[in-house]
Design an enzyme around this catalytic site. Structure first.
Site, PDB file in Angstrom:
ATOM      1  CG  PHE A   1       0.095   5.638   3.975  1.00 52.39           C
ATOM      2  CD1 PHE A   1       0.855   6.785   3.867  1.00 52.39           C
ATOM      3  CD2 PHE A   1      -1.223   5.667   3.536  1.00 52.39           C
ATOM      4  CE1 PHE A   1       0.318   7.954   3.353  1.00 52.39           C
ATOM      5  CE2 PHE A   1      -1.772   6.828   3.021  1.00 52.39           C
ATOM      6  CZ  PHE A   1      -0.993   7.977   2.927  1.00 52.39           C
ATOM      7  N   GLY A   2       2.412   1.396   3.595  1.00 52.38           N
ATOM      8  CA  GLY A   2       3.016   0.245   4.239  1.00 52.38           C
ATOM      9  C   GLY A   2       2.795  -1.043   3.475  1.00 52.38           C
TER      10      GLY A   2
ATOM     11  CE  LYS B   1      -1.720   0.410   6.623  1.00 52.61           C
ATOM     12  NZ  LYS B   1      -2.919   1.286   6.592  1.00 52.61           N
TER      13      LYS B   1
ATOM     14  N   GLY C   1       0.823  -1.193   0.000  1.00 47.35           N
ATOM     15  CA  GLY C   1       0.000   0.000   0.000  1.00 47.35           C
ATOM     16  C   GLY C   1       0.858   1.243   0.000  1.00 47.35           C
TER      17      GLY C   1
ATOM     18  CB  VAL D   1      -0.790  -6.116   4.203  1.00 41.37           C
ATOM     19  CG1 VAL D   1      -1.622  -7.066   5.062  1.00 41.37           C
ATOM     20  CG2 VAL D   1      -1.359  -4.704   4.287  1.00 41.37           C
TER      21      VAL D   1
ATOM     22  CG  ASP E   1      -8.112   5.867  -0.399  1.00 38.76           C
ATOM     23  OD1 ASP E   1      -8.519   6.172  -1.535  1.00 38.76           O
ATOM     24  OD2 ASP E   1      -7.051   5.258  -0.207  1.00 38.76           O
TER      25      ASP E   1
END
Length: 257
Positions: free
Chosen positions: A47-48, A63, A45, A50, A171
């Site tokens: 922001f990170g 995550k 993603g 998983v 989002d």
């Protein structure tokens, strides 16, 4: 596996089996154990990353936030604050979190220094059937009308619930709707969500967030976001489900809300 890690793994298992249980704080050692030292990536993603995790009898998704600076710490706390408020069959179940900071001795520019090594992670139930984006792109499903209706209905229930909790998702898109064992939809990823207090219904931002094609016009034009912004995103998702494809809405389709 040490006794503390064993106890944490058992407690996470208990939380998964009790829909009323609250999420818990877990150690970084437990996170490394259940993910087998972050061996298997489920998804990437903005922001990170998983990772897949295994408890004694069930699987989880972990995550791991990236770019751990002051801004990402604020995002982590904001997401954590939203997640702690939601428990619903159409929201991905949040079961635990890890916020661990340790001093690491490293060489930098010829000098030995102590740097903070921060780990910020969120642990969720594992949802086995991927996300709605994959469903819309995979033509083998057949797109039965009853299935489409149930997915739309579930997303609406989940979104109505988080709006009652005064949370704006901001989002909402097919990639952020996971599909459970029976293809029940579960809204996911509250990384840019906001909690709204009782005195405000609209927020103003200079840096609009979201995904192009699903962002409401007033967010792009004026930086104004509210629960209506989520309703616009929901409308685009519904159109895509009815059309049986994943993408932006055609120019000749207008969403009125």
């Amino acid at each position: 596996m040490g006794d503390q890690v064993k106890n944490e793994v058992e407690e996470l298992e208990c939380i998964l089996n009790d829909s009323r249980a609250d999420p818990i704080k877990i150690s970084y050692a437990a996170i490394k154990y259940i993910t087998k030292n972050f061996a298997q990536v489920i998804s990437y993603g903005e922001f990170g990353v998983v990772y897949l995790g295994c408890l004694q009898q069930r699987m989880v998704a972990v995550k791991k936030l990236s770019a751990l600076n002051d801004l990402s710490s604020e995002k982590f706390l904001a997401e954590l604050n939203c997640l702690k408020k939601v428990k619903h069959r159409n929201i991905v179940r949040f079961i635990g979190y890890c916020a661990d900071t340790r001093g690491e001795v490293m060489e930098f520019e010829g000098k030995t220094r102590v740097f903070d090594d921060r780990h910020m992670l969120l642990c969720f139930e594992y949802v086995p059937n991927g996300n709605l984006q994959h469903y819309l792109e995979d033509k083998t499903y057949g797109y039965e009308w009853n299935m489409r209706y149930q997915i739309i209905k579930g997303i609406c229930h989940g979104l109505d619930y988080i709006h009652q909790k005064r949370i704006n998702h901001l989002d909402l898109k097919p990639a952020n709707v996971l599909l459970g064992v029976n293809m029940e939809p579960k809204i996911n990823d509250f990384g840019v969500s906001t909690c709204i207090d009782e005195d405000h219904s609209t927020m103003v931002t200079e840096n609009p967030v979201g995904t192009l094609g699903y962002i409401a016009p007033e967010v792009i034009d004026k930086g104004l976001s509210s629960n209506k912004s989520d309703i616009f995103s929901l409308g685009v998702i519904i159109i895509n489900i009815l059309r049986g494809c994943n993408g932006c809405i055609p120019e000749n389709v207008r969403i009125i809300y």
